[in-house]
Design a protein around this motif. Sequence first.
Motif, PDB file in Angstrom:
ATOM      1  N   MET A 193      59.737  -8.753  30.553  1.00 48.02           N
ATOM      2  CA  MET A 193      60.400  -7.887  29.678  1.00 48.02           C
ATOM      3  C   MET A 193      61.598  -7.418  30.562  1.00 48.02           C
ATOM      4  O   MET A 193      61.509  -6.224  31.090  1.00 48.02           O
ATOM      5  CB  MET A 193      59.642  -7.058  28.970  1.00 48.02           C
ATOM      6  CG  MET A 193      60.552  -6.025  28.073  1.00 48.02           C
ATOM      7  SD  MET A 193      61.677  -6.806  26.922  1.00 48.02           S
ATOM      8  CE  MET A 193      62.684  -5.448  26.453  1.00 48.02           C
ATOM      9  N   ASN A 194      62.876  -7.729  30.400  1.00 47.54           N
ATOM     10  CA  ASN A 194      63.844  -7.417  31.154  1.00 47.54           C
ATOM     11  C   ASN A 194      65.214  -7.147  30.551  1.00 47.54           C
ATOM     12  O   ASN A 194      66.283  -6.921  31.033  1.00 47.54           O
ATOM     13  CB  ASN A 194      64.531  -8.805  32.168  1.00 47.54           C
ATOM     14  CG  ASN A 194      63.111  -9.236  33.154  1.00 47.54           C
ATOM     15  OD1 ASN A 194      62.372  -9.979  32.783  1.00 47.54           O
ATOM     16  ND2 ASN A 194      62.469  -8.421  33.858  1.00 47.54           N
ATOM     17  N   TRP A 256      55.344  -4.379  25.396  1.00 50.97           N
ATOM     18  CA  TRP A 256      55.671  -5.651  25.383  1.00 50.97           C
ATOM     19  C   TRP A 256      54.706  -6.643  25.879  1.00 50.97           C
ATOM     20  O   TRP A 256      54.683  -7.854  25.533  1.00 50.97           O
ATOM     21  CB  TRP A 256      57.081  -5.901  25.933  1.00 50.97           C
ATOM     22  CG  TRP A 256      58.240  -5.302  24.960  1.00 50.97           C
ATOM     23  CD1 TRP A 256      58.858  -4.317  24.808  1.00 50.97           C
ATOM     24  CD2 TRP A 256      58.988  -6.485  24.378  1.00 50.97           C
ATOM     25  NE1 TRP A 256      59.760  -4.423  23.880  1.00 50.97           N
ATOM     26  CE2 TRP A 256      60.034  -5.802  23.706  1.00 50.97           C
ATOM     27  CE3 TRP A 256      58.770  -8.095  24.031  1.00 50.97           C
ATOM     28  CZ2 TRP A 256      60.812  -6.417  22.860  1.00 50.97           C
ATOM     29  CZ3 TRP A 256      59.767  -8.514  23.353  1.00 50.97           C
ATOM     30  CH2 TRP A 256      60.690  -7.780  22.615  1.00 50.97           C
ATOM     31  N   GLY A 257      53.743  -5.941  26.647  1.00 50.52           N
ATOM     32  CA  GLY A 257      52.438  -6.855  27.070  1.00 50.52           C
ATOM     33  C   GLY A 257      51.869  -7.607  26.161  1.00 50.52           C
ATOM     34  O   GLY A 257      51.691  -8.547  26.134  1.00 50.52           O
ATOM     35  N   ALA A 258      51.785  -6.680  24.689  1.00 48.14           N
ATOM     36  CA  ALA A 258      51.109  -7.417  23.668  1.00 48.14           C
ATOM     37  C   ALA A 258      51.848  -8.462  22.963  1.00 48.14           C
ATOM     38  O   ALA A 258      51.198  -9.176  22.250  1.00 48.14           O
ATOM     39  CB  ALA A 258      50.782  -6.344  22.663  1.00 48.14           C
ATOM     40  N   THR A 311      51.198 -11.523  36.673  1.00 44.25           N
ATOM     41  CA  THR A 311      52.312 -10.753  37.283  1.00 44.25           C
ATOM     42  C   THR A 311      53.369 -10.330  36.070  1.00 44.25           C
ATOM     43  O   THR A 311      53.926 -11.168  35.415  1.00 44.25           O
ATOM     44  CB  THR A 311      52.949 -11.391  38.267  1.00 44.25           C
ATOM     45  OG1 THR A 311      52.162 -11.932  39.449  1.00 44.25           O
ATOM     46  CG2 THR A 311      53.905 -10.399  38.999  1.00 44.25           C
ATOM     47  N   TRP A 312      53.480  -8.859  35.923  1.00 40.34           N
ATOM     48  CA  TRP A 312      54.304  -8.384  35.079  1.00 40.34           C
ATOM     49  C   TRP A 312      55.615  -7.873  35.564  1.00 40.34           C
ATOM     50  O   TRP A 312      55.594  -7.188  36.698  1.00 40.34           O
ATOM     51  CB  TRP A 312      53.684  -7.226  34.395  1.00 40.34           C
ATOM     52  CG  TRP A 312      54.509  -6.435  33.420  1.00 40.34           C
ATOM     53  CD1 TRP A 312      54.898  -5.109  33.943  1.00 40.34           C
ATOM     54  CD2 TRP A 312      54.877  -6.542  32.038  1.00 40.34           C
ATOM     55  NE1 TRP A 312      55.602  -4.584  32.757  1.00 40.34           N
ATOM     56  CE2 TRP A 312      55.724  -5.491  31.929  1.00 40.34           C
ATOM     57  CE3 TRP A 312      54.756  -7.630  31.115  1.00 40.34           C
ATOM     58  CZ2 TRP A 312      56.447  -5.322  30.509  1.00 40.34           C
ATOM     59  CZ3 TRP A 312      55.276  -7.333  30.064  1.00 40.34           C
ATOM     60  CH2 TRP A 312      56.071  -6.400  29.652  1.00 40.34           C
ATOM     61  N   GLN A 421      42.987  -2.553  27.494  1.00 41.80           N
ATOM     62  CA  GLN A 421      42.479  -2.009  28.285  1.00 41.80           C
ATOM     63  C   GLN A 421      43.002  -2.518  29.864  1.00 41.80           C
ATOM     64  O   GLN A 421      43.388  -1.730  30.826  1.00 41.80           O
ATOM     65  CB  GLN A 421      41.119  -2.180  28.532  1.00 41.80           C
ATOM     66  CG  GLN A 421      40.526  -1.241  27.516  1.00 41.80           C
ATOM     67  CD  GLN A 421      38.879  -1.396  27.552  1.00 41.80           C
ATOM     68  OE1 GLN A 421      38.335  -2.478  27.564  1.00 41.80           O
ATOM     69  NE2 GLN A 421      38.360  -0.464  27.154  1.00 41.80           N
ATOM     70  N   VAL A 422      43.717  -3.744  29.597  1.00 39.09           N
ATOM     71  CA  VAL A 422      44.403  -4.185  30.823  1.00 39.09           C
ATOM     72  C   VAL A 422      45.775  -3.524  31.006  1.00 39.09           C
ATOM     73  O   VAL A 422      46.192  -2.981  32.194  1.00 39.09           O
ATOM     74  CB  VAL A 422      44.839  -5.518  30.545  1.00 39.09           C
ATOM     75  CG1 VAL A 422      45.860  -5.989  31.938  1.00 39.09           C
ATOM     76  CG2 VAL A 422      43.550  -6.558  30.714  1.00 39.09           C
ATOM     77  N   PHE A 423      46.563  -3.100  29.869  1.00 34.61           N
ATOM     78  CA  PHE A 423      47.731  -2.289  29.886  1.00 34.61           C
ATOM     79  C   PHE A 423      47.325  -0.671  30.383  1.00 34.61           C
ATOM     80  O   PHE A 423      48.035  -0.131  31.422  1.00 34.61           O
ATOM     81  CB  PHE A 423      48.102  -1.890  28.304  1.00 34.61           C
ATOM     82  CG  PHE A 423      48.481  -3.284  27.795  1.00 34.61           C
ATOM     83  CD1 PHE A 423      48.728  -4.558  28.347  1.00 34.61           C
ATOM     84  CD2 PHE A 423      48.547  -3.172  26.314  1.00 34.61           C
ATOM     85  CE1 PHE A 423      49.384  -5.652  27.678  1.00 34.61           C
ATOM     86  CE2 PHE A 423      48.878  -4.416  25.836  1.00 34.61           C
ATOM     87  CZ  PHE A 423      49.029  -5.546  26.119  1.00 34.61           C
TER      88      PHE A 423
END
Length: 470
Positions: A193-194, A256-258, A311-312, A421-423
Amino acid sequence: MNNKRRDFIKTSALGMAGISFLPSSVFGKPLGHVAPSDKVDLACCGIGNRGAQIIKALYDTGLCNIVALCDVDMGAPHTLEIMNKFPNAKRFQDFRELFDQFGHGFEAITVGTPDFSHFPITMLAMSEGKHVYVEKPMARTFNEVSLMMDCAKRHNVVTQMGNQGHSEGNYFQFKAWKEAGIIKDVTAVTAHMNSPRRWHGWDVNMQSFPKAEPIPSTLDWDNWLMARSQHDYNKDFINGQWRCWYDFGMGALGDWGAHTMDTAHEFLELGLPYEVDPVMLRGHNNFFFPMSSTLAFKFPERNGMPACTLTWYDGVDNIPPVPENYGVSELNADIPAASNGQIQPAKLNPGKIIYGKDLTFKGGSHGSTLSIIGEEKAKDMASKLPEVPESPSNHFANFLKASKGEEETRSPFSVAGPLSQVFCLGVLAQQLNSKLIFDRETHRITNNPLANQLLTGEAPRKGWEEFYTL
């Protein structure tokens, strides 16, 4: 006050005995099914900004009645649209009063409030048999997410986390391609997310929270804080800015991970990582999220699939490497407007890259579908791709139909909880600027005692302990 809260003083000490909070000084058939011929009577908590978008999307399905509105800032400019749109809905400024005074009047509820305040509203709702649509991420701490998953299971209610792309094309395509063996032997995933999205300009050397400002006349600030420790009001804590502070939000990762990790997490059965490594944090600060982050989440082999590193990347100056012949990524029209305007198209829009043994895939965020990178490989695979079913309902209709017993939700807490939970683990790595070793069996961080305590976090403010016992 209902009987459950009236009896809380008698039971709270026993109920809290197994929960170890960090001292605040450090930091079957679901209940309440609606008849298929009826509309769902829906109460809404958080009615401005993103909360307003949720309410309108649910209402537009034609499957619900908006019967109650609740917001800690009723009458503020950002809440007026929904108040005017539903003038006959009952109005509340405290969700506890909503349940005490009107709990009999609705079957389901939306929670479109800041990340840290999802937990108490959702727990109370589920404990009283209400179906819940809660925005992503589910909650602010690992322990809160665990309690929410357990509560949903015990009370057998319908739940849906608001990553709306999880009911669109990418969900059904990823599922079909994984089952057909098109997506296989994945060893690496990049999620990114850039684009500008609430990137603040605060001094990274900040040593304290911003100074107190006068509280707006329409705002119940004490209620806004809910279970969080006492903070003085400042305009930079509200209306989207809460996302930037560790005390209130989950940063770009939780936001944004979701929308980028969700299908890979579910269909690759990633579960929880055994290691989280903050590869790069630019502008690290103890109070708010870095300006740019690169986080590596490492997952072991599971169910015949190889170990995988996810990788985020976030931050406008933190662009991930892309494969040769990548081309341009899609910008999904489903992306809600950012607080500073629409996201502008770019070569690398928010999305993901999935690296398998033989094939590499690229995709955008939300419901954007995947494509195979490399023109020749894409042509070779064209005849082998399975038919992908169309979505029978969008995310909002899916929740309401599930509340009526007609469908099952696609992002219930049993699916969305481990993702959230990853977040939570990623945010701890950001906050502490430390690699974390996580025991997937015991759910403990084994190399950092403070991080392990932060899985639970600080004790709730006095008067808010009950929500951890429901």
